[in-house]
Design an enzyme around this catalytic site. Sequence first.
Site, PDB file in Angstrom:
ATOM      1  N   HIS A 146       0.848  -1.191   0.000  1.00 30.43           N
ATOM      2  CA  HIS A 146       0.000   0.000   0.000  1.00 30.43           C
ATOM      3  C   HIS A 146       0.884   1.242   0.000  1.00 30.43           C
ATOM      4  CE1 HIS A 146      -3.237   2.671   1.462  1.00 30.43           C
ATOM      5  NE2 HIS A 146      -4.044   1.742   1.009  1.00 30.43           N
ATOM      6  N   LYS A 579     -11.940   6.952  -9.233  1.00 26.19           N
ATOM      7  CA  LYS A 579     -11.236   8.206  -9.535  1.00 26.19           C
ATOM      8  C   LYS A 579     -11.654   8.745 -10.894  1.00 26.19           C
ATOM      9  CE  LYS A 579      -6.700   8.341 -10.333  1.00 26.19           C
ATOM     10  NZ  LYS A 579      -6.412   9.186 -11.519  1.00 26.19           N
TER      11      LYS A 579
END
Length: 917
Positions: A146, A579
């Site tokens: 991550h 997004k």
Amino acid sequence: MNRPTDKDAPLRDDIRMLGRLLGDTIRVQQGEATFDLIERIRQTSVRFRRDDDHGARAELEALLDALSREQTIQVVRGFSYFSHLANIAEDQHHIRRSRVHRLAGSAPRDGSLAKAVQGALTHGHTPLELSAFFDGALISPVLTAHPTEVQRKSILNCQADIARLLDQRDRMQLTPDELSENDEALRQAVLTLWQTRMLRPARLSVVDEVANGLSYFDATFLRQLPRLYAGIEDLLASRDPALGALELPGFFKVGSWIGGDRDGNPFVTAEVLDRALTMQASLVLSFYLDELHALGARLSLAVGLINASDALLTLAANSPDHSPHRNDEPYRRAITGIYARLAATHRDLLGTDPARHPVAAAEPYASPEAFVQDLDTIHMSLVANGSAALARGRLRMLRRAAKVSGFHLAPIDLRQNSDVFERVVAELLGIAHPGTDYLSLDEAARVERLTAEIESPRPLVSPHIHYSQETESELAIFRAARRAHQRFGIAALPNFIISKTDSASDMLELALLLKEAGILRPHEQALDANIIPLFETIEDLENAPAVMDALFALPVYMHLVEARGRSHEIMLGYSDSNKDGGFLTSGWALYKAEIGLVDIFARHQVRLRLFHGRGGSVGRGGGPSYQAILAQPGGAVQGQIRLTEQGEVIAAKYGNPEVGLRNLEVLVAATMEATLLSGKAPAPRADFLDTMQALSDAAFAAYRGLVYETEGFERYFWESTVISEIAELNIGSRPASRKKSTRIEDLRAIPWVFSWSQCRLMLPGWFGFGSAVKQWLAAHPEEGLAHLQAMHKDWSFFASLLSNMDMVLAKSDLAIASRYAKLVKDEQLRNTIFGRIRTEWHDTVEALLAITGQRELLDGNPLLKRSIRNRFPYLDPLNHVQVELLRRHRETHDDERIRLGIHISINGIAAGLRNSG
């Protein structure tokens, strides 16, 4: 009249106790003045949250402005550590409530295996049919590295100690002396936490990320996965004694991307992949060796007191253990022999001896199956000779762990962007066939050329040619994958994923590269790995069914599908689609893509397995896994599902072993229900689908209008959030952007969502919904709201969307967000954009409450509502301090203590929100 018991009183007691211990630690370590300052900031922050008091705002700003650098660091540390302690207390409370529930013999809860089995039996499935379900099942959460991961393993270890001590207080009736010892141990643990560095001094490497991921296997998966299997087997056997000592196939595996995800990460190389595989093997082999050592100490069964099978006696006779002290203990001698062979395997695979040496040399195991076979020999001998109870303990867990994890521990997926494969194939073709301009070919010509190359027995790559650095790097990865298959078996690297897939040629390019490495062998009709497209953008999701239809129409590709048992996996990207098009449109595009894929796969008679690329936050497809799986369209699960686990969610779900087991059970229960009971649920009404399309179109226009079409929005985003600081701090191994630019298009979805979470707007998780509903109601003034309420009541997909939005909005805070907005230098830009965001937020909350019938956010989720009430008075100050730190940092740029404070605040806010990235 008895008053009802306050179920949350123990949670509040634990939070108060841990807060008091932290406060005492701060007093002793940093002084009374620091403690008083932290408490004053907390109280002022509470007033600010309660009524957005202008006096509180001014007082808070004055307090923070007056902080020295060192005071700022201590304030941030204090509130950050409280966030971590509150998480520990909440996890312990979940365990406590679960135990109370089981002890009381209460009805099974949603998400429990017992509830899933009961539901299936109620709908006419027999226990035998339920056990058969697992024959074709595959459930796999996949851990991913991550870019905003902020947990340090040393901090996790401290938290585990505190959790263990809290659990001890719950499970044991402690004497006054024992309670005093526990109190002292807790004080020591909190002190150790306070004195442990929260942050890494250097940027995280991929190998560091691998080690961090492995800590969850060590703490949770290696022990809890066998418990999961045993629990299911025992539950089914209890419903039908005829099933006997049921042993399920290996349907549940925890996978990993860490060390194999190369998309945009230049630091994942062939050498790193080799290192990741070695580290995984080292962990699992060491675990097996430790378990064998403990098992040998327990199985002290002696000849004359017990009988043993001929196979067991042969295993003992072949053991290098010739000690006269164990001559009459065949089980111990057999285990000693197994240990010696496994130690030799450790040396053979890893080149080193294990820490505890065997009694003598032995031959290594040729495969994990041979190791399991020896363990099975012990098991069958115990069962056949009156010692079945001994076979159900440590041996049962070790056998299951070995069957699931082999010598590789966990399958690693390899992922790369389609653009990279396109460039590599273009270079290889251009050199092998001078004059070939692959990049100029249209899709049909590309497919024709790639098909011919795949079917050709001639290799495309020459060892005598020096290729570009990018091509050499990619070829090295494929060669490393081939070596890994030979070293650990094909289960170690079973999946190759193509990011940004938008055409059939993207898939064939990967197939060609697999052929060059010997992983695809067309003349043998053998393919040793899955070729998996990842459809990410809204447009790609819309085209996904057509792309797969085109591929299945190609004989050369269907041969590959046949080689994989007519089963094919598709990965769906939640992050980038969000997004690209916003929360509502992303969710709807994913749902429609699944419906289309189910139809295409059924027509071609190929079994579909979906891999959900979900993030921790709702803005990246996160939210409760149970509801998300049940909200899938009919036919989309089919007993098989994979999904990513990312960011702080990994620590929240799997940092505590018991909580980890509960989350593993939830995945199994949801997959069972979605598969076995999906035919019982009615399909969504046609008018619901039409309404959803209208809402999506309106939400898409609102979201794109703000993010991509508003002049200055890019600058607003970079100035009003922590994105700049995330890009420069030592948080993850992967760059925040795919390219060296500030364009929203080039930014990775994870830091995009994470940044909005840090400033408490959570914009990707809700923006556009308010506008969409407003537009819908204007067009349908009479029946519009009632229609949306019916959708929420009767359609699990829509209900799940709104439930997730409810959670996000409850964690947002416009008052705090307004302070981040003040970081934007251009006042007109700030007022214009934040004004639009504020209006949309109010419209969205109003629409959500009207549709769900709630009076306040989270009325339908009282557990989370209480959690927010408990923790936000301590989380809000971190945001306020972070704003001040950002302001100072952007004025000075070179103050390391300010940078440190920002980094710690990022850590604390992420911990407090729990599903932020």
